[in-house]
Write a protein that holds these residues in place. Structure first.
Motif, PDB file in Angstrom:
ATOM      1  N   GLY A  88      25.488  15.083   7.245  1.00 39.86           N
ATOM      2  CA  GLY A  88      24.974  15.730   8.449  1.00 39.86           C
ATOM      3  C   GLY A  88      25.954  16.605   9.194  1.00 39.86           C
ATOM      4  N   TRP A  89      25.896  16.544  10.543  1.00 40.55           N
ATOM      5  CA  TRP A  89      26.709  17.345  11.455  1.00 40.55           C
ATOM      6  C   TRP A  89      26.458  18.852  11.308  1.00 40.55           C
ATOM      7  N   GLY A  90      25.319  19.240  10.743  1.00 37.26           N
ATOM      8  CA  GLY A  90      25.015  20.663  10.571  1.00 37.26           C
ATOM      9  C   GLY A  90      25.688  21.298   9.377  1.00 37.26           C
ATOM     10  N   TRP A 109      33.887  14.404  11.499  1.00 36.16           N
ATOM     11  CA  TRP A 109      32.636  14.377  10.733  1.00 36.16           C
ATOM     12  C   TRP A 109      32.730  13.441   9.526  1.00 36.16           C
ATOM     13  N   ASP A 268      17.326   9.967  13.616  1.00 37.12           N
ATOM     14  CA  ASP A 268      18.067  11.195  13.310  1.00 37.12           C
ATOM     15  C   ASP A 268      19.353  10.842  12.586  1.00 37.12           C
ATOM     16  N   VAL A 270      21.529  13.407  11.470  1.00 35.50           N
ATOM     17  CA  VAL A 270      22.465  14.535  11.545  1.00 35.50           C
ATOM     18  C   VAL A 270      23.552  14.308  12.593  1.00 35.50           C
ATOM     19  N   MET A 271      23.143  13.973  13.806  1.00 34.63           N
ATOM     20  CA  MET A 271      24.092  13.816  14.910  1.00 34.63           C
ATOM     21  C   MET A 271      24.290  12.354  15.285  1.00 34.63           C
ATOM     22  N   CYS A 272      23.922  11.454  14.409  1.00 38.33           N
ATOM     23  CA  CYS A 272      24.011  10.021  14.650  1.00 38.33           C
ATOM     24  C   CYS A 272      25.451   9.620  15.015  1.00 38.33           C
ATOM     25  N   PRO A 273      25.630   8.761  16.024  1.00 38.87           N
ATOM     26  CA  PRO A 273      26.988   8.361  16.430  1.00 38.87           C
ATOM     27  C   PRO A 273      27.758   7.691  15.289  1.00 38.87           C
ATOM     28  N   ARG A 274      29.064   7.820  15.334  1.00 42.64           N
ATOM     29  CA  ARG A 274      29.924   7.304  14.278  1.00 42.64           C
ATOM     30  C   ARG A 274      29.754   5.797  14.080  1.00 42.64           C
ATOM     31  N   ARG A 277      26.812   5.181  11.958  1.00 40.74           N
ATOM     32  CA  ARG A 277      27.079   5.626  10.582  1.00 40.74           C
ATOM     33  C   ARG A 277      27.873   4.564   9.816  1.00 40.74           C
TER      34      ARG A 277
END
Length: 327
Positions: A88-90, A109, A268, A270-274, A277
């Motif tokens: 993720g992260w774009g 990331w 989500d 993509v921007m899920c907190p670390r 993750r």
């Protein structure tokens, strides 16, 4: 020089090619990763084919995830040789991604590759499996347990769906799979589904409320499918929604939510907190059977990624596609 899938749009039409690129062209970042494996996801296929405006700037290297070893680092969090992965992260949308032999990204990331997994296994899981685990965690967070009742997984033969079936069944849930590919029935049962339903049962407009059946659900489809899933949830059932393969719309009523107390939990990746993750990947290393992972994975080379993108969008791909960037 390194090889990469490169998407361009200039005076010529939108196009994706396999290109040899100079390392100096890599975008800004403080860690360079030698990519061993990437994946071909639904979003990557949209980017490569141009079927949806996934790519935000050009030229772009697609690939929303990758795994490999740190080759250079200006950040104290990572040293040369560290095994890492990214989801993720774009990346692959507005920052060059993983369908390449090299990637330069921001250190924040990345996460360490779980020691129980190889780079290939982590990409067999990939963003799809990581998203599936986030859905499982959302169900658990809202009180859904193996004894709660049946769990429905839509789009079950795809990347997210197939891993959701495998994980949920290993955790002891009674899993029912919905798919538009009846030929995959035995495959889904081997992953742990106790029943396989035709997706047509959910794909058309339905009633505001249906017969109560599901204690929980993982939906990757959206549109009328998600509406019908919500309408057939049991009292205080939970739906984890993470995809839009069937459409972005949600033509629903509030009936399931105010009459049955149904929870619709958005997921989500993509921007899920670390922290989430790290927990999702820890769980994946424990709660996903490696033999099942191997059964739902196909490996291709970087040179094949462009050709396979259209087939993925057409629903002709089962499970996961791992991309060996070295060939």
């Amino acid at each position: 020089m390194f090889k990469a899938v490169l998407i361009e749009r200039d005076e010529r039409p939108y196009r994706a090619t396999l290109a040899a690129l100079d390392e100096a062209r890599l975008p800004a970042g403080d860690v360079v990763v030698r990519v061993d494996y990437s994946t071909l996801n639904y979003k990557d296929a949209l980017a490569i084919t141009g079927k949806a405006p996934v790519v935000r700037q050009f030229p772009m290297v697609p690939g929303i995830d990758f795994a490999g070893a740190v080759e250079a680092s200006d950040n104290s969090a990572y040293r040369v040789g560290d095994r890492v992965l990214l989801n993720g992260w774009g990346v692959g949308e507005h920052h060059w991604g993983g369908l390449a032999q090299l990637a330069r990204v921001k250190a924040e990331w990345l996460i360490p590759l779980p020691p129980e997994l190889t780079a290939r296994q982590s990409m067999s899981i990939g963003t799809a499996g990581y998203t599936a685990m986030l859905c499982v965690m959302a169900l658990e967070r809202h009180g859904v347990a193996p004894g709660s009742g049946e769990i429905l997984v839509t789009g079950a033969a795809g990347g997210v769906g197939s891993i959701a079936v495998a994980v949920l069944s290993k955790l002891g849930f009674r899993v029912v799979a919905a798919t538009g590919r009846p030929a995959e029935t035995e495959f889904l049962k081997r992953l742990g589904a106790v029943e396989v339903l035709d997706r047509a049962l959910f794909a058309s407009p339905g009633k505001p409320l249906g017969r109560e059946r599901w204690a929980g659900a993982v939906d990757v489809v959206g549109s009328h499918t998600l509406v019908n899933v919500c309408a057939s949830m049991r009292y205080r059932g939970v739906v984890a929604a993470c995809g839009l393969a069937g459409g972005l719309d949600f033509p629903a009523t509030v009936a399931p939510f105010i009459l049955r107390g149904v929870t619709l939990a958005g997921v989500d990746s993509v921007m899920c907190p670390r922290s989430d993750r790290l927990e999702a990947w820890r769980r994946l290393s424990e709660d996903l059977s490696i033999d099942k992972l191997d059964a739902l994975t196909e490996e291709i080379g970087l040179t094949q990624a462009i050709d396979r993108a259209a087939g993925l969008l057409e629903g002709r791909i089962r499970g996961r596609i791992v991309v060996d960037t070295r060939r």
